[in-house]
Scaffold this active site. Structure first.
Site, PDB file in Angstrom:
ATOM      1  N   SER A  35       0.819  -1.211   0.000  1.00 34.95           N
ATOM      2  CA  SER A  35       0.000   0.000   0.000  1.00 34.95           C
ATOM      3  C   SER A  35       0.851   1.258   0.000  1.00 34.95           C
ATOM      4  O   SER A  35       0.424   2.306  -0.484  1.00 34.95           O
ATOM      5  CB  SER A  35      -0.925  -0.004   1.217  1.00 34.95           C
ATOM      6  OG  SER A  35      -0.196   0.138   2.420  1.00 34.95           O
ATOM      7  N   SER A  36       2.072   1.189   0.532  1.00 33.07           N
ATOM      8  CA  SER A  36       2.920   2.375   0.629  1.00 33.07           C
ATOM      9  C   SER A  36       3.744   2.621  -0.629  1.00 33.07           C
ATOM     10  O   SER A  36       4.433   3.640  -0.728  1.00 33.07           O
ATOM     11  CB  SER A  36       3.844   2.278   1.847  1.00 33.07           C
ATOM     12  OG  SER A  36       4.615   1.099   1.799  1.00 33.07           O
TER      13      SER A  36
ATOM     14  N   CYS B   6      -2.535  11.034   1.013  1.00 33.93           N
ATOM     15  CA  CYS B   6      -1.367  10.342   1.557  1.00 33.93           C
ATOM     16  C   CYS B   6      -0.507  11.391   2.235  1.00 33.93           C
ATOM     17  O   CYS B   6       0.070  12.262   1.564  1.00 33.93           O
ATOM     18  CB  CYS B   6      -0.582   9.632   0.460  1.00 33.93           C
ATOM     19  SG  CYS B   6       0.966   8.905   1.063  1.00 33.93           S
TER      20      CYS B   6
ATOM     21  N   HIS C  43       0.601  -1.663   8.137  1.00 36.06           N
ATOM     22  CA  HIS C  43       1.605  -0.782   7.544  1.00 36.06           C
ATOM     23  C   HIS C  43       2.947  -1.007   8.219  1.00 36.06           C
ATOM     24  O   HIS C  43       3.020  -1.237   9.423  1.00 36.06           O
ATOM     25  CB  HIS C  43       1.164   0.671   7.707  1.00 36.06           C
ATOM     26  CG  HIS C  43       1.894   1.637   6.834  1.00 36.06           C
ATOM     27  ND1 HIS C  43       3.102   2.194   7.195  1.00 36.06           N
ATOM     28  CD2 HIS C  43       1.589   2.155   5.620  1.00 36.06           C
ATOM     29  CE1 HIS C  43       3.505   3.019   6.241  1.00 36.06           C
ATOM     30  NE2 HIS C  43       2.606   3.020   5.265  1.00 36.06           N
TER      31      HIS C  43
ATOM     32  N   MET D 228       1.213   5.659   8.308  1.00 36.77           N
ATOM     33  CA  MET D 228       0.770   6.580   7.278  1.00 36.77           C
ATOM     34  C   MET D 228       0.761   7.997   7.853  1.00 36.77           C
ATOM     35  O   MET D 228       0.377   8.209   8.998  1.00 36.77           O
ATOM     36  CB  MET D 228      -0.637   6.214   6.805  1.00 36.77           C
ATOM     37  CG  MET D 228      -0.779   4.771   6.337  1.00 36.77           C
ATOM     38  SD  MET D 228      -0.935   3.553   7.677  1.00 36.77           S
ATOM     39  CE  MET D 228      -2.676   3.712   8.054  1.00 36.77           C
ATOM     40  N   GLY D 229       1.172   8.965   7.044  1.00 31.03           N
ATOM     41  CA  GLY D 229       1.228  10.336   7.526  1.00 31.03           C
ATOM     42  C   GLY D 229      -0.119  10.879   7.941  1.00 31.03           C
ATOM     43  O   GLY D 229      -0.251  11.561   8.967  1.00 31.03           O
TER      44      GLY D 229
END
Length: 395
Positions: free
Chosen positions: A66-67, A104, A313, A317-318
């Site tokens: 996903s990243s 994102c 993750h 995530m940011g």
């Protein structure tokens, strides 16, 4: 039999925070991909290499996580007092789908740097040496992000000694301010869609759990790690190799999406994989991060593990970090309670790759909680630039 030759499109491959993506200027896209729709989605799927039943992205630019399965479009801003419009697409790995429902936070860092690289910021606003303040309009969620990008000799400074857990090498620090992240900008309404700081979330076939559901940075469903059978120290391999665990966590995500009003029926969650996020929190404990780094309980306020696109993750995530910082700043949420309760303007949390500090300014106005901004530091670096090629019949 005739074969359509490949076409090439100007593109830049960048790391932003703990993510990677393919960055485009809107004006460089094929004409029919310059507006939202099937043609743009089809292009991005082919660029990344999706859908891929092998989950490898061997025939594309994606990294099968996903990243690393992301595309970004930047253009001169349509909004007053902004430099660029930033549009983000999360590309599904195993299905023909691009999710445009959220932002994102990691690639927001790249958006600030790329805006300068791509000539989208007025040269008069770029110092010869110092910091360039890039005013970003995040088009997916209709929010402002301010990126403080270091500049050296008139160019973006990419190298430096700022270390970010989840990224192998140090780089230059970019400070991000997420302005008024109190709702997701799509559905609008309260930062707490249910009206409660904590709810009893019923998950069919799984159980009922205490949950904080918040729309700040990105819609996120927080639950207590202990309530779902975890310690909060888990790493990717502890979760992602367990199909039953992933199914339970997805069920929690779907139940949260329904309660938050993000979807009207469970099956709609398949077309909204990027949001909401589901995260589980716990009180501080010492553990060894995926890099081997020892994270001490005394050095963090809480532990958080979050899922993105159905998998745990590798870091954080940011945008979810914004949600964490926001929820931590509001007394009574699950995040705030495991962090020790009370009022706070910043929190340091442990994640699978290490730790991260995020600040948030929260205040209550007429009984409603509001957050004026959330702040955190990331880094960004160009990995490759030139053209990306896709088969002509892919458009």
């Amino acid at each position: 039999m005739s074969n359509a030759p490949q076409i090439r499109i100007p593109a830049t491959y960048m790391r932003g925070g703990t993510s990677k993506g393919v960055f485009f200027r809107l004006q460089d896209l094929p004409q029919d991909c310059q507006t939202p729709g099937a043609a743009r989605d089809k292009l991005f799927l082919r660029v990344i290499g999706s859908p891929d039943p092998y989950s490898a992205h061997t025939d594309g630019m994606g990294g099968a996580t996903s990243s690393t399965s992301k595309c970004v479009i930047l253009s001169a801003s349509s909004q007053p007092d902004h430099d660029v419009d930033y549009l983000y697409g999360q590309v599904s790995i195993d299905s023909a789908f691009v999710d445009w429902s959220g932002n994102c936070g990691n690639l927001s860092t790249g958006a600030g740097a790329f805006a300068i690289h791509a000539g989208l910021v007025d040269p008069a606003r770029i110092p010869e040496n110092g910091t360039c303040v890039v005013r970003i309009w995040q088009a997916n969620i209709q929010k402002t992000i301010i990126a403080h990008v270091p500049v050296s000799n008139g160019q973006v400074q990419e190298t430096g000694d700022f270390e970010l857990d989840g990224v192998t090498f140090p780089a230059a620090e970019i400070v991000l301010e997420f302005i008024d992240p109190s709702d997701d900008g799509e559905e609008g309404g309260s930062m707490f869609p249910t009206g409660n700081l904590v709810d009893e979330l019923e998950v069919p076939g799984i159980g009922t759990f205490k949950a904080t559901m918040i729309t700040a940075g990105i819609p996120t469903v927080f639950v207590n790690a202990e309530d779902i059978g975890y310690k909060g120290t888990e790493l990717r391999e502890d979760i992602n190799g367990d199909p039953a665990a992933l199914a339970r966590l997805e069920a929690i995500r779907v139940a949260g999406a329904l309660r938050m009003g993000l979807i009207n029926a469970p099956e709609e969650a398949l077309k909204r994989q990027h949001t909401p996020k589901v995260a589980f929190v716990s009180t501080p404990k010492s553990y060894r991060a995926s890099s081997g780094k020892e994270i001490k309980a005394a050095d963090v306020d809480l532990l958080v593990r979050a899922l993105s696109m159905g998998k745990l993750h590798h870091a954080m995530m940011g945008t979810c970090a914004v949600a964490i910082g926001t929820a931590a700043a509001i007394p009574g949420t699950l995040v705030n309670l495991v962090a020790g309760g009370g009022e706070r303007t910043a929190v340091t949390f442990g994640h699978p790759s290490g730790s991260l500090r995020v600040g948030a300014e929260a205040r209550q106005i007429k009984g409603e909680w509001n957050v004026t901004k959330a702040v955190m530091s990331r880094s960004a670096r160009i990995l490759m630039e030139g053209w990306v090629r896709v088969p002509g019949d892919a458009l």
